[in-house]
Design an enzyme around this catalytic site. Structure first.
Site, PDB file in Angstrom:
ATOM      1  N   CYS A   1     -14.544  -0.633  -2.474  1.00  0.00           N
ATOM      2  CA  CYS A   1     -13.370  -0.570  -3.493  1.00  0.00           C
ATOM      3  C   CYS A   1     -14.348  -0.046  -4.880  1.00  0.00           C
ATOM      4  O   CYS A   1     -13.460   0.316  -5.787  1.00  0.00           O
ATOM      5  CB  CYS A   1     -13.010  -2.095  -3.958  1.00  0.00           C
ATOM      6  SG  CYS A   1     -12.293  -2.898  -2.345  1.00  0.00           S
TER       7      CYS A   1
ATOM      8  N   HIS B   1     -10.715  -3.296 -10.747  1.00  0.00           N
ATOM      9  CA  HIS B   1     -10.339  -3.050  -9.490  1.00  0.00           C
ATOM     10  C   HIS B   1      -9.089  -4.022  -9.312  1.00  0.00           C
ATOM     11  O   HIS B   1      -9.217  -5.200  -9.506  1.00  0.00           O
ATOM     12  CB  HIS B   1     -11.261  -3.175  -8.486  1.00  0.00           C
ATOM     13  CG  HIS B   1     -11.094  -3.382  -7.011  1.00  0.00           C
ATOM     14  ND1 HIS B   1     -10.329  -2.307  -6.507  1.00  0.00           N
ATOM     15  CD2 HIS B   1     -11.220  -4.419  -6.069  1.00  0.00           C
ATOM     16  CE1 HIS B   1      -9.986  -2.570  -5.296  1.00  0.00           C
ATOM     17  NE2 HIS B   1     -10.549  -3.678  -5.046  1.00  0.00           N
TER      18      HIS B   1
ATOM     19  N   ASN C   1      -3.917  -3.928  -3.061  1.00  0.00           N
ATOM     20  CA  ASN C   1      -5.254  -3.415  -2.834  1.00  0.00           C
ATOM     21  C   ASN C   1      -5.531  -2.171  -2.083  1.00  0.00           C
ATOM     22  O   ASN C   1      -5.489  -2.256  -0.901  1.00  0.00           O
ATOM     23  CB  ASN C   1      -6.555  -4.734  -2.406  1.00  0.00           C
ATOM     24  CG  ASN C   1      -7.722  -4.248  -2.458  1.00  0.00           C
ATOM     25  OD1 ASN C   1      -8.040  -3.048  -2.880  1.00  0.00           O
ATOM     26  ND2 ASN C   1      -8.601  -5.172  -2.241  1.00  0.00           N
TER      27      ASN C   1
HETATM   28  O1  UT7 Z   1     -11.431  -5.417  -2.858  1.00  0.00           O
HETATM   29  C1  UT7 Z   1     -12.582  -5.987  -1.815  1.00  0.00           C
HETATM   30  C2  UT7 Z   1     -12.956  -7.194  -2.194  1.00  0.00           C
HETATM   31  N1  UT7 Z   1     -12.018  -8.255  -1.776  1.00  0.00           N
HETATM   32  C3  UT7 Z   1     -11.648  -9.194  -2.694  1.00  0.00           C
HETATM   33  O2  UT7 Z   1     -12.026  -9.105  -3.755  1.00  0.00           O
HETATM   34  C4  UT7 Z   1     -10.891 -10.371  -2.094  1.00  0.00           C
HETATM   35  C5  UT7 Z   1     -11.720 -11.530  -2.640  1.00  0.00           C
HETATM   36  N2  UT7 Z   1     -10.902 -12.857  -2.107  1.00  0.00           N
HETATM   37  C6  UT7 Z   1      -9.619 -13.197  -2.363  1.00  0.00           C
HETATM   38  O3  UT7 Z   1      -9.026 -12.377  -3.068  1.00  0.00           O
HETATM   39  C7  UT7 Z   1      -9.242 -14.536  -1.782  1.00  0.00           C
HETATM   40  O4  UT7 Z   1     -10.197 -15.250  -1.231  1.00  0.00           O
HETATM   41  C8  UT7 Z   1      -7.887 -14.366  -0.767  1.00  0.00           C
HETATM   42  C9  UT7 Z   1      -6.707 -13.951  -1.460  1.00  0.00           C
HETATM   43  C10 UT7 Z   1      -8.287 -13.164   0.371  1.00  0.00           C
HETATM   44  C11 UT7 Z   1      -7.759 -15.750  -0.036  1.00  0.00           C
HETATM   45  O5  UT7 Z   1      -7.508 -16.458  -1.053  1.00  0.00           O
HETATM   46  P1  UT7 Z   1      -8.019 -18.029  -1.108  1.00  0.00           P
HETATM   47  O6  UT7 Z   1      -7.530 -18.862  -2.333  1.00  0.00           O
HETATM   48  O7  UT7 Z   1      -9.572 -17.800  -1.379  1.00  0.00           O
HETATM   49  O8  UT7 Z   1      -7.634 -18.799   0.128  1.00  0.00           O
HETATM   50  P2  UT7 Z   1      -8.501 -19.241   1.359  1.00  0.00           P
HETATM   51  O9  UT7 Z   1      -9.203 -17.920   2.154  1.00  0.00           O
HETATM   52  O10 UT7 Z   1      -9.544 -20.456   0.916  1.00  0.00           O
HETATM   53  O11 UT7 Z   1      -7.486 -19.947   2.356  1.00  0.00           O
HETATM   54  C12 UT7 Z   1      -6.782 -21.098   1.901  1.00  0.00           C
HETATM   55  C13 UT7 Z   1      -5.783 -21.425   2.880  1.00  0.00           C
HETATM   56  C14 UT7 Z   1      -6.580 -21.488   4.242  1.00  0.00           C
HETATM   57  O12 UT7 Z   1      -5.909 -22.732   4.898  1.00  0.00           O
HETATM   58  P3  UT7 Z   1      -6.339 -24.062   5.255  1.00  0.00           P
HETATM   59  O13 UT7 Z   1      -7.904 -23.701   5.617  1.00  0.00           O
HETATM   60  O14 UT7 Z   1      -6.638 -24.589   3.868  1.00  0.00           O
HETATM   61  O15 UT7 Z   1      -5.502 -24.850   5.922  1.00  0.00           O
HETATM   62  C15 UT7 Z   1      -6.113 -20.368   4.850  1.00  0.00           C
HETATM   63  O16 UT7 Z   1      -5.969 -20.380   6.280  1.00  0.00           O
HETATM   64  O17 UT7 Z   1      -4.925 -20.680   2.756  1.00  0.00           O
HETATM   65  C16 UT7 Z   1      -4.730 -20.169   4.304  1.00  0.00           C
HETATM   66  N3  UT7 Z   1      -4.320 -18.654   4.276  1.00  0.00           N
HETATM   67  C17 UT7 Z   1      -2.758 -18.132   4.240  1.00  0.00           C
HETATM   68  N4  UT7 Z   1      -1.994 -19.005   4.332  1.00  0.00           N
HETATM   69  C18 UT7 Z   1      -0.642 -18.281   4.164  1.00  0.00           C
HETATM   70  C19 UT7 Z   1      -4.942 -17.631   4.392  1.00  0.00           C
HETATM   71  N5  UT7 Z   1      -4.239 -16.580   3.994  1.00  0.00           N
HETATM   72  C20 UT7 Z   1      -2.864 -16.704   4.246  1.00  0.00           C
HETATM   73  C21 UT7 Z   1      -1.712 -16.057   4.315  1.00  0.00           C
HETATM   74  N6  UT7 Z   1      -0.629 -16.911   4.000  1.00  0.00           N
HETATM   75  N7  UT7 Z   1      -1.542 -14.888   4.071  1.00  0.00           N
END
Ligand code: UT7
Length: 329
Positions: A114, A254, A284
């Site tokens: 990125c 980004h 993204n």
């Molecule tokens: O560009 C390259 C660099 N990348 C980034 O900068 C990305 C950085 N990370 C993020 O933007 C975020 O961490 C994400 C958008 C990827 C995820 O958001 P989050 O608030 O960190 O969610 P999480 O990974 O902590 O997941 C929370 C919950 C989990 O369920 P439990 O364990 O709480 O029951 C996930 O399994 O949300 C669940 N989950 C989803 N639910 C519905 C993860 N993906 C999804 C989804 N739809 N697509």
């Protein structure tokens, strides 16, 4: 002789026509428009059904050459940032030069995920500032759908396809790239990686069965590093160049997550009306996000505007570029 700066003298973007909405994705994986919108800010993304990264780059470069009235034969160097090259080799830059008729140019691919576009323009600027070259093209493009696992809801909802290109030319009025701060930390490969297909894990039945040719991300970990580092490096480049938030006309962040963008703007003291945001329509696009932002906002940019570009991504890689916009469109 006056100091030469490398100025962006044109920008053009390209996104494929096909739109994949959050609603569409909720029919493929267990997700919802509500989750994706509140966690990331994304509403839809573009999907390339046929063709390769070089084809998207070609669209952007053709448009760029046209709008800047530039002969492809005058381009001397092409730096193409991508994590989704057409092939492991030859480079996509080589393929693009052939397709676009830039046959006097040499070029290479740059892998910085990125941060590819800011690594690319910082590198390209050196060839202009030394006086060696007068026309350098920097492309940031990714066909992320070629490495996305549509069984993994944590990654497939985030990314999209697209990219853009800029022309760098010498400027003697003090406009163009003023400064950059670039960083990396290879320990970040534990959290964001495409494990298969390289020399460590060459393609095999096992790598395919284990789904190792797809993006793997530990979102929470990456989020933590991204929020801190993108905000810090953006504030650092302002301090280093004695810029107040009033001095900054635009932040070009980004587009990985609206929450990371907001945290960066807050740390810089920049109000939302000065932040370029198009994550809602493209998601993204990895190396494509920054040129796509410049392309979308080009008509609003004025000669002399102070602009900060900043990014964080796989590697980890991150950094910020400070530039003065060089033209009114
Ligand atoms: O560009 C390259 C660099 N990348 C980034 O900068 C990305 C950085 N990370 C993020 O933007 C975020 O961490 C994400 C958008 C990827 C995820 O958001 P989050 O608030 O960190 O969610 P999480 O990974 O902590 O997941 C929370 C919950 C989990 O369920 P439990 O364990 O709480 O029951 C996930 O399994 O949300 C669940 N989950 C989803 N639910 C519905 C993860 N993906 C999804 C989804 N739809 N697509």
């Amino acid at each position: 002789m006056k100091k030469l700066h490398a100025a962006i003298t044109g920008v053009e973007g390209y996104v494929p026509e096909h739109v994949l909405t959050n609603e569409d994705l909720s029919k493929i994986v267990d997700t919802s428009d509500e989750w994706i919108t509140t966690r990331t800010g994304i509403k839809e993304r573009r999907i390339m059904r046929e063709g390769a990264s070089s084809d998207m780059a070609l669209h952007a470069v053709k448009g760029l050459l046209e709008k800047t009235n530039t002969n492809p034969l005058d381009i001397e160097l092409v730096i193409l940032a991508t994590v989704t090259p057409d092939y492991p080799f030859p480079s996509t830059a080589n393929v693009l030069c052939d397709k676009a008729g830039m046959t006097n140019a040499w070029g290479y691919d740059l892998i910085a995920a990125c941060s590819g576009f800011i690594y690319g323009i910082s590198t390209g600027a050196q060839f202009i500032e030394t006086g060696r070259y007068k026309k350098v093209i920097v492309v940031g493009v990714d066909k992320m759908t070629s490495i996305l696992d549509y069984q993994d809801r944590t990654t497939c909802v985030i990314f999209g396809d697209g990219g853009g290109a800029v022309l760098l030319e010498p400027n003697e009025e003090g406009l163009g790239i003023q400064d950059f701060i670039l960083r990396s930390d290879g320990a970040g490969r534990a959290y964001l990686v495409q494990p298969g297909g390289g020399s460590l894990n060459p393609a095999s039945i096992e790598t395919v069965e284990n789904r190792m040719h797809y993006v793997k991300q530990e979102g929470k970990q990456v989020f933590k590093f991204a929020v801190t580092n993108m905000a810090e490096v953006s504030a650092e480049i302002m301090e280093k160049n004695k810029l107040t938030s009033d001095d900054v006309a635009w932040l070009v962040p980004h587009q990985a997550n609206l929450r990371i963008i907001d945290a960066t703007a807050d740390r810089m003291g920049i109000t939302k009306d000065k932040v370029m945001i198009n994550i809602q329509k493209y998601g993204n696009t990895t190396a494509g996000t920054l040129p796509l932002c410049l392309w979308d906002y080009e008509a609003q940019l004025k000669k002399g505007d102070n602009i900060i570009l900043s990014a964080f991504g796989g590697g980890f890689t991150w950094g910020a570029v400070y530039l003065k916009w060089a033209y009114n469109s």
